[in-house]
Design an enzyme around this catalytic site. Sequence first.
Site, PDB file in Angstrom:
ATOM      1  N   TRP A 207       0.817  -1.236   0.056  1.00 12.52           N
ATOM      2  CA  TRP A 207      -0.041   0.154   0.012  1.00 12.52           C
ATOM      3  C   TRP A 207       0.808   1.327   0.035  1.00 12.52           C
ATOM      4  CZ3 TRP A 207      -4.535   0.149  -1.974  1.00 12.52           C
ATOM      5  CH2 TRP A 207      -5.361  -0.887  -2.038  1.00 12.52           C
TER       6      TRP A 207
ATOM      7  N   LYS B 218     -12.464  -1.214   7.317  1.00 15.79           N
ATOM      8  CA  LYS B 218     -11.469  -2.399   7.757  1.00 15.79           C
ATOM      9  C   LYS B 218     -11.964  -2.373   9.316  1.00 15.79           C
ATOM     10  CE  LYS B 218      -9.335  -2.552   3.838  1.00 15.79           C
ATOM     11  NZ  LYS B 218      -7.857  -2.183   3.277  1.00 15.79           N
TER      12      LYS B 218
ATOM     13  N   ASP C 108      -1.300   6.611   6.044  1.00 22.04           N
ATOM     14  CA  ASP C 108      -2.369   5.878   5.734  1.00 22.04           C
ATOM     15  C   ASP C 108      -2.619   5.119   6.775  1.00 22.04           C
ATOM     16  OD1 ASP C 108      -4.330   4.126   4.736  1.00 22.04           O
ATOM     17  OD2 ASP C 108      -3.122   3.704   2.906  1.00 22.04           O
TER      18      ASP C 108
HETATM   19  C1  LIG Z   1      -7.653  -1.144   2.156  1.00 22.65           C
HETATM   20  C2  LIG Z   1      -6.700  -0.251   2.017  1.00 22.65           C
HETATM   21  C3  LIG Z   1      -6.384   0.773   1.152  1.00 22.65           C
HETATM   22  C4  LIG Z   1      -7.723   0.804   0.054  1.00 22.65           C
HETATM   23  O1  LIG Z   1      -8.843   1.185   0.691  1.00 22.65           O
HETATM   24  P1  LIG Z   1      -9.841   1.492  -0.501  1.00 22.65           P
HETATM   25  O2  LIG Z   1     -11.075   1.809   0.424  1.00 22.65           O
HETATM   26  O3  LIG Z   1     -10.372   0.324  -1.176  1.00 22.65           O
HETATM   27  O4  LIG Z   1      -9.757   2.786  -1.435  1.00 22.65           O
HETATM   28  C5  LIG Z   1      -5.558   1.638   1.317  1.00 22.65           C
HETATM   29  N1  LIG Z   1      -4.518   1.625   2.271  1.00 22.65           N
HETATM   30  C6  LIG Z   1      -4.627   0.271   3.114  1.00 22.65           C
HETATM   31  C7  LIG Z   1      -3.612   0.639   4.112  1.00 22.65           C
HETATM   32  C8  LIG Z   1      -5.531  -0.529   3.113  1.00 22.65           C
HETATM   33  O5  LIG Z   1      -5.539  -1.393   4.018  1.00 22.65           O
END
Ligand SMILES: *Cc1c(COP(=O)(O)O)cnc(C)c1O
Length: 363
Positions: free
Chosen positions: A103, A197, A173
């Site tokens: 990511w 998540k 992030d």
């Molecule tokens: C799942 C995830 C994303 C992407 O999220 P979306 O909602 O599908 O855009 C980005 N960064 C991390 C660390 C993730 O776990």
Amino acid sequence: MKSTVYNFASGPAQLPPELLAQAAADIVDWEGTGLSILELPFDSDEYRAMAARTEADLRDLLGIPENYHVLFLQGGAYAHMALLAMNLLGNDSLANYVITGHWSWRAATEASHFARTRIAASNRETGHHDIPPPDTWHVDREAAYCHITTNETANGIQYHFTPDVGDVPLIADMTSDFLSRPVTISEYDLIYASAQKNAGVAGLTILIINNNLLNDKTGNLPAVFDYSRQAASGSRINTPPVFSIYFTGLVCRWIKNNGGLLAAERSCKKKSELIYNIIDSQPTYCCYVNENARSLINLCFSLPNAELHKSFLEQASAEGLKFLDGHAAVGGIRASLYNAMPYDGARKLSEFMEDFAIRCQRS
Ligand SMILES: *Cc1c(COP(=O)(O)O)cnc(C)c1O
């Protein structure tokens, strides 16, 4: 009644059953108003009160300082990898990225279309199994920001410290470890996370942003993608993801009622320990992440061959242990242990893993 299955997916992920029941009731009649939560006009007082309550609960839970805005946006974390660069960088400004897995690499790639990016540190060559020590990072003093991914969902790597990058704004992030532990918000200038998540359901991206970063008007961004304009309008430039914002409010109150973020962190440690103990004691399993960088949320490990991998997934699924397949880019097995995964789910998985390993060694 739902039958007992444990959902180990990385997202959308398992949710607390009591919140699903609450949401089901509120879809029919939201808090006795005679309105469905799905029917709230976003310029109504009712919507404003609901969104303000979610924000207040989030601020309370994380201790978000006054000088930070909370934005409720859409697009997912993936969209904001590009959008944050568009918002924060002029044409010739520079941003630093620390690569620790799938990511963070995506974040750097998305931003690179809109700005000059430079990799401050990377574990790519050594195979994504640790966090490069911060004293080896090359953070440019003039960088507009330095970006990290606190939990690499696909690789099973997590920061267990906050790196010091001096005066350069730190952006994180936090999608997959958001609300899994206490965070000192003031150590970051921008935190972003998709809700599906650990913080609710799909459709919402939460941004926590230092007001300092909003002063800059970089130009001609579409209104709904412009963080300054969204901040000024209370994230109501266009229709916000009403239901997702409502659900994140439920999750915040649920975490609070269960002891807050310290309790969430303790629970993560207990659950992940069960699984890592089996991985470390059974030669059938291999976790390639260094011990001090192992994720407490997304546990990644592998089996010796494709045949065993397949039968592990099939047998686990038959026992109600679902969605354990690793990320397509990484392979292997991944067990996601978000807040809503009960201790019993982790215990059942650890028992299955031990049993599976013993059967492998016998045959
Ligand atoms: C799942 C995830 C994303 C992407 O999220 P979306 O909602 O599908 O855009 C980005 N960064 C991390 C660390 C993730 O776990």
